[in-house]
Design a protein around this motif. Sequence first.
Motif, PDB file in Angstrom:
ATOM      1  N   ARG A   4       0.823  -1.216   0.000  1.00  0.00           N
ATOM      2  CA  ARG A   4       0.000   0.000   0.000  1.00  0.00           C
ATOM      3  C   ARG A   4       0.853   1.261   0.000  1.00  0.00           C
ATOM      4  NH1 ARG A   4      -4.206   0.161   4.558  1.00  0.00           N
ATOM      5  NH2 ARG A   4      -4.860   1.957   3.331  1.00  0.00           N
ATOM      6  N   VAL A   5       2.103   1.128   0.447  1.00  0.00           N
ATOM      7  CA  VAL A   5       2.991   2.280   0.569  1.00  0.00           C
ATOM      8  C   VAL A   5       4.152   2.124  -0.406  1.00  0.00           C
ATOM      9  CG1 VAL A   5       4.486   3.596   2.124  1.00  0.00           C
ATOM     10  CG2 VAL A   5       2.400   2.524   3.018  1.00  0.00           C
ATOM     11  N   THR A   6       4.440   3.204  -1.129  1.00  0.00           N
ATOM     12  CA  THR A   6       5.617   3.255  -1.988  1.00  0.00           C
ATOM     13  C   THR A   6       6.441   4.453  -1.554  1.00  0.00           C
ATOM     14  OG1 THR A   6       4.374   2.326  -3.833  1.00  0.00           O
ATOM     15  CG2 THR A   6       6.479   3.372  -4.352  1.00  0.00           C
ATOM     16  N   LEU A   7       7.731   4.206  -1.337  1.00  0.00           N
ATOM     17  CA  LEU A   7       8.663   5.248  -0.916  1.00  0.00           C
ATOM     18  C   LEU A   7       9.666   5.460  -2.037  1.00  0.00           C
ATOM     19  CD1 LEU A   7       9.775   7.119   1.317  1.00  0.00           C
ATOM     20  CD2 LEU A   7      11.084   5.144   2.160  1.00  0.00           C
ATOM     21  N   TYR A   8       9.653   6.656  -2.623  1.00  0.00           N
ATOM     22  CA  TYR A   8      10.592   7.016  -3.680  1.00  0.00           C
ATOM     23  C   TYR A   8      11.787   7.703  -3.040  1.00  0.00           C
ATOM     24  CZ  TYR A   8       6.869   5.905  -6.928  1.00  0.00           C
ATOM     25  OH  TYR A   8       5.887   5.243  -7.632  1.00  0.00           O
ATOM     26  N   THR A   9      12.983   7.173  -3.286  1.00  0.00           N
ATOM     27  CA  THR A   9      14.194   7.629  -2.623  1.00  0.00           C
ATOM     28  C   THR A   9      15.335   7.755  -3.633  1.00  0.00           C
ATOM     29  OG1 THR A   9      14.942   5.380  -2.151  1.00  0.00           O
ATOM     30  CG2 THR A   9      13.553   6.440  -0.484  1.00  0.00           C
ATOM     31  N   ARG A  10      16.517   8.094  -3.093  1.00  0.00           N
ATOM     32  CA  ARG A  10      17.762   8.037  -3.860  1.00  0.00           C
ATOM     33  C   ARG A  10      18.905   7.737  -2.890  1.00  0.00           C
ATOM     34  NH1 ARG A  10      17.017  13.516  -5.805  1.00  0.00           N
ATOM     35  NH2 ARG A  10      17.199  12.515  -7.824  1.00  0.00           N
ATOM     36  N   GLN A  11      19.961   7.192  -3.431  1.00  0.00           N
ATOM     37  CA  GLN A  11      21.142   6.860  -2.629  1.00  0.00           C
ATOM     38  C   GLN A  11      21.770   8.131  -2.055  1.00  0.00           C
ATOM     39  OE1 GLN A  11      22.392   3.730  -1.919  1.00  0.00           O
ATOM     40  NE2 GLN A  11      20.509   3.008  -2.885  1.00  0.00           N
ATOM     41  N   ALA A  19      13.048   8.885   6.414  1.00  0.00           N
ATOM     42  CA  ALA A  19      11.708   8.501   5.953  1.00  0.00           C
ATOM     43  C   ALA A  19      11.556   6.987   5.944  1.00  0.00           C
ATOM     44  CB  ALA A  19      11.450   9.066   4.559  1.00  0.00           C
ATOM     45  N   ARG A  20      12.579   6.273   5.495  1.00  0.00           N
ATOM     46  CA  ARG A  20      12.542   4.811   5.457  1.00  0.00           C
ATOM     47  C   ARG A  20      12.320   4.242   6.859  1.00  0.00           C
ATOM     48  NH1 ARG A  20      17.348   4.115   3.886  1.00  0.00           N
ATOM     49  NH2 ARG A  20      16.877   4.345   1.668  1.00  0.00           N
ATOM     50  N   GLU A  21      12.972   4.818   7.864  1.00  0.00           N
ATOM     51  CA  GLU A  21      12.802   4.348   9.243  1.00  0.00           C
ATOM     52  C   GLU A  21      11.359   4.504   9.704  1.00  0.00           C
ATOM     53  OE1 GLU A  21      15.598   6.286  11.811  1.00  0.00           O
ATOM     54  OE2 GLU A  21      17.323   5.520  10.689  1.00  0.00           O
ATOM     55  N   VAL A  22      10.758   5.657   9.424  1.00  0.00           N
ATOM     56  CA  VAL A  22       9.368   5.903   9.828  1.00  0.00           C
ATOM     57  C   VAL A  22       8.428   4.962   9.082  1.00  0.00           C
ATOM     58  CG1 VAL A  22       7.478   7.583   9.845  1.00  0.00           C
ATOM     59  CG2 VAL A  22       9.802   8.297  10.457  1.00  0.00           C
ATOM     60  N   VAL A  23       8.584   4.878   7.769  1.00  0.00           N
ATOM     61  CA  VAL A  23       7.708   4.026   6.960  1.00  0.00           C
ATOM     62  C   VAL A  23       7.835   2.569   7.402  1.00  0.00           C
ATOM     63  CG1 VAL A  23       7.314   3.125   4.628  1.00  0.00           C
ATOM     64  CG2 VAL A  23       7.620   5.582   4.985  1.00  0.00           C
ATOM     65  N   GLY A  31       1.233  -4.206  10.133  1.00  0.00           N
ATOM     66  CA  GLY A  31       1.165  -5.402   9.295  1.00  0.00           C
ATOM     67  C   GLY A  31       1.101  -5.098   7.810  1.00  0.00           C
ATOM     68  N   GLU A  32       1.612  -3.960   7.419  1.00  0.00           N
ATOM     69  CA  GLU A  32       1.640  -3.555   6.013  1.00  0.00           C
ATOM     70  C   GLU A  32       3.045  -3.764   5.455  1.00  0.00           C
ATOM     71  OE1 GLU A  32      -0.921  -2.645   4.260  1.00  0.00           O
ATOM     72  OE2 GLU A  32      -2.388  -2.173   5.804  1.00  0.00           O
ATOM     73  N   THR A  33       3.167  -3.696   4.150  1.00  0.00           N
ATOM     74  CA  THR A  33       4.469  -3.744   3.503  1.00  0.00           C
ATOM     75  C   THR A  33       4.650  -2.465   2.703  1.00  0.00           C
ATOM     76  OG1 THR A  33       3.569  -4.854   1.557  1.00  0.00           O
ATOM     77  CG2 THR A  33       4.478  -6.262   3.302  1.00  0.00           C
ATOM     78  N   PHE A  34       5.889  -2.209   2.323  1.00  0.00           N
ATOM     79  CA  PHE A  34       6.139  -1.055   1.465  1.00  0.00           C
ATOM     80  C   PHE A  34       7.173  -1.412   0.421  1.00  0.00           C
ATOM     81  CE2 PHE A  34       9.484  -0.523   4.602  1.00  0.00           C
ATOM     82  CZ  PHE A  34      10.530   0.093   3.930  1.00  0.00           C
ATOM     83  N   ASP A  35       7.068  -0.719  -0.707  1.00  0.00           N
ATOM     84  CA  ASP A  35       8.043  -0.832  -1.780  1.00  0.00           C
ATOM     85  C   ASP A  35       8.898   0.417  -1.756  1.00  0.00           C
ATOM     86  OD1 ASP A  35       7.070  -3.267  -2.822  1.00  0.00           O
ATOM     87  OD2 ASP A  35       5.581  -2.217  -4.033  1.00  0.00           O
ATOM     88  N   GLU A  36      10.182   0.247  -2.044  1.00  0.00           N
ATOM     89  CA  GLU A  36      11.078   1.389  -2.155  1.00  0.00           C
ATOM     90  C   GLU A  36      11.618   1.432  -3.578  1.00  0.00           C
ATOM     91  OE1 GLU A  36      14.994   3.352  -0.024  1.00  0.00           O
ATOM     92  OE2 GLU A  36      13.946   1.707   0.957  1.00  0.00           O
ATOM     93  N   PRO A  54      12.633  12.378  -0.168  1.00  0.00           N
ATOM     94  CA  PRO A  54      11.799  11.212  -0.406  1.00  0.00           C
ATOM     95  C   PRO A  54      10.335  11.602  -0.617  1.00  0.00           C
ATOM     96  CG  PRO A  54      12.190  11.430   1.930  1.00  0.00           C
ATOM     97  CD  PRO A  54      13.012  12.506   1.245  1.00  0.00           C
ATOM     98  N   VAL A  55       9.662  10.799  -1.416  1.00  0.00           N
ATOM     99  CA  VAL A  55       8.235  10.994  -1.680  1.00  0.00           C
ATOM    100  C   VAL A  55       7.518   9.712  -1.280  1.00  0.00           C
ATOM    101  CG1 VAL A  55       6.492  11.495  -3.419  1.00  0.00           C
ATOM    102  CG2 VAL A  55       8.763  12.512  -3.628  1.00  0.00           C
ATOM    103  N   THR A  56       6.440   9.862  -0.532  1.00  0.00           N
ATOM    104  CA  THR A  56       5.673   8.713  -0.063  1.00  0.00           C
ATOM    105  C   THR A  56       4.306   8.701  -0.731  1.00  0.00           C
ATOM    106  OG1 THR A  56       6.740   8.987   2.088  1.00  0.00           O
ATOM    107  CG2 THR A  56       4.851   7.510   2.002  1.00  0.00           C
ATOM    108  N   PHE A  57       3.931   7.539  -1.250  1.00  0.00           N
ATOM    109  CA  PHE A  57       2.599   7.331  -1.819  1.00  0.00           C
ATOM    110  C   PHE A  57       1.877   6.296  -0.963  1.00  0.00           C
ATOM    111  CE2 PHE A  57       4.069   9.638  -5.327  1.00  0.00           C
ATOM    112  CZ  PHE A  57       3.074   9.807  -6.278  1.00  0.00           C
ATOM    113  N   VAL A  58       0.594   6.497  -0.737  1.00  0.00           N
ATOM    114  CA  VAL A  58      -0.253   5.525  -0.048  1.00  0.00           C
ATOM    115  C   VAL A  58      -1.421   5.220  -0.965  1.00  0.00           C
ATOM    116  CG1 VAL A  58      -1.734   5.073   1.944  1.00  0.00           C
ATOM    117  CG2 VAL A  58       0.403   6.352   2.249  1.00  0.00           C
ATOM    118  N   ASP A  59      -1.612   3.945  -1.235  1.00  0.00           N
ATOM    119  CA  ASP A  59      -2.696   3.496  -2.114  1.00  0.00           C
ATOM    120  C   ASP A  59      -2.682   4.233  -3.453  1.00  0.00           C
ATOM    121  OD1 ASP A  59      -3.585   1.662  -0.187  1.00  0.00           O
ATOM    122  OD2 ASP A  59      -4.893   3.149   0.742  1.00  0.00           O
TER     123      ASP A  59
END
Length: 79
Positions: A4-11, A19-23, A31-36, A54-59
């Motif tokens: 349900r969550v997508t986190l757009y990042t860069r090295q 943001a990754r830590e919070v997500v 009990g959710e998963t996220f894609d990075e 970082p940009v976070t998308f939900v659904d």
Amino acid sequence: MSARVTLYTRQGCHLCEAAREVVARVCDDLGETFDEVDVDGDEGLRERFTDEVPVTFVDGRQHDFWRVDERRLRSALGG
């Protein structure tokens, strides 16, 4: 089932690490998963998000950029 969550990042992005830590914490708690996705791996994403990572998308909808508000993310995920 897709995440349900997508986190757009860069090295090398310190805001992305935070943001990754919070997500990860919120998704684990609920009990959710996220894609990075690394925006630098796709020219279109790099052009679209380069100044906002970082940009976070939900659904499939943009939720936050630069920083992730933990309470807002929990609320968006129904937690």
